[in-house]
Design an enzyme around this catalytic site. Structure first.
Site, short mmCIF file in Angstrom:
data_model
loop_
_atom_site.label_atom_id
_atom_site.label_comp_id
_atom_site.label_asym_id
_atom_site.label_seq_id
_atom_site.Cartn_x
_atom_site.Cartn_y
_atom_site.Cartn_z
N SER A 1 60.79 57.48 44.16
CA SER A 1 59.48 57.86 43.60
C SER A 1 59.24 57.08 42.33
CB SER A 1 59.52 59.36 43.30
OG SER A 1 58.43 59.75 42.49
N TYR B 1 61.64 67.57 39.98
CA TYR B 1 61.44 66.51 40.98
C TYR B 1 61.93 65.16 40.45
CZ TYR B 1 58.47 63.58 44.10
OH TYR B 1 57.97 62.65 45.00
C1 GCO Z 1 53.53 64.00 40.52
C2 GCO Z 1 54.65 63.53 41.41
C3 GCO Z 1 54.30 63.20 42.80
C4 GCO Z 1 53.92 61.78 43.12
C5 GCO Z 1 54.91 60.74 43.44
C6 GCO Z 1 54.87 59.51 42.58
O1 GCO Z 1 53.24 63.26 39.58
O2 GCO Z 1 53.03 65.09 40.67
O3 GCO Z 1 55.18 62.46 40.80
O4 GCO Z 1 53.25 64.01 43.14
O5 GCO Z 1 53.25 61.76 44.32
O6 GCO Z 1 56.14 61.16 43.84
O7 GCO Z 1 55.73 58.55 43.07
#
Ligand code: GCO
Length: 262
Positions: free
Chosen positions: A145, A158
């Protein structure tokens, strides 16, 4: 040249490929010739997904289990290897997000995110990797991510998991390159999926911010990930190990610019 990227005769297991980015990458792999294995936790989503793959003319098998369950992962991987055939490619795509400031987040919620987004990929890599090591060949792609590199208010759990997944990728590559298994990652930028739907609602401050923060000036379309997935799944990447391929419209290339600058 097309042989270099061909996945004809290969079998790809894409976790969580019942929808979203997983499905878009699975479509790309199938288009390049791979037979698909997918899993998910919601039976209704699985039924729809299998129908979609079938309508597109792809071969797909679906299994319902949670990637955090080591016993189930082991059982299903053995079943697939013995009854369907070797898993040549594993894409660790299944993931969840809980948006909650760290100061308020319940420990059990933090743990669950780490469990699905980091421990799950480890479990799947270990169970599938056992067979890949025996064969002396395999491709593993971990879906990282922007949050493998950057922080953002409310996504600390996350981001902790995705930062960990980047290092899991490098460490699996360190231990398994010797078995001719290439372990790499894809780091998607901001894509229009159900996961980001709350951020794309009209009036949500993130909606315009992401477009202005992304040099390409837009949210990504899930199909933009297919090329990266095919590359890292194919012979074209046989000497690529422990790399995270960011597909982000340039977000990580820049610090961004003030809102009023043209
Ligand atoms: C957010 C999260 C995810 C993104 C993603 C970015 O900012 O809420 O980062 O929703 O989609 O993973 O790479």
């Amino acid at each position: 040249m097309s042989d270099l990227f061909s996945l004809e005769g290969k079998r790809a297991f894409v976790t969580g490929a019942t929808h979203g980015l997983g499905m878009a990458m699975a479509n790309g792999l199938a288009e390049a010739g791979a037979e698909l294995i997918i899993n998910g936790t919601t039976p209704s989503r699985m039924d729809n997904a299998l129908e979609e793959y079938e309508n597109a003319g792809y071969r797909a098998n679906g299994f319902i289990f949670d990637v955090t369950r080591e016993d189930k992962a082991e059982e299903y991987v053995a079943k697939i290897e013995n009854e369907i055939g070797p898993i040549d490619i594993l894409v660790n795509n299944a993931g969840i997000i809980k948006r909650e400031p760290l100061k308020d987040m319940k420990v059990e919620d933090f743990r669950r995110v780490i469990d699905v987004d980091l421990v799950g990929p480890f479990i799947m890599a270990q169970k599938v990797g056992k067979y890949m090591i025996q064969r002396g060949a395999g491709k593993i792609i971990n879906i990282c991510s922007m949050m493998s590199e950057l922080g953002r208010d409310s996504v600390g759990a996350y981001a902790s998991a995705k930062g960990g997944l980047k290092m899991l990728t490098r460490n699996l590559a360190t231990e398994w390159a010797r078995y001719n298994i290439q372990v790499n990652g894809i780091g998607p930028g901001y894509f229009a999926t159900s996961q980001t739907a709350p951020l794309r609602k009209d009036g949500h401050p993130l909606h315009e911010f992401i477009k202005s923060r992304t040099p390409a000036g837009k949210w990504g379309d899930p199909s933009d990930l297919a090329g990266a997935a095919v590359f890292l799944a194919s012979r074209a990447s046989d000497f690529v190990n422990g790399h995270i391929l960011y597909v982000d419209g340039g977000i990580l290339a820049t610090i961004g610019k003030p809102a009023d600058e043209d």
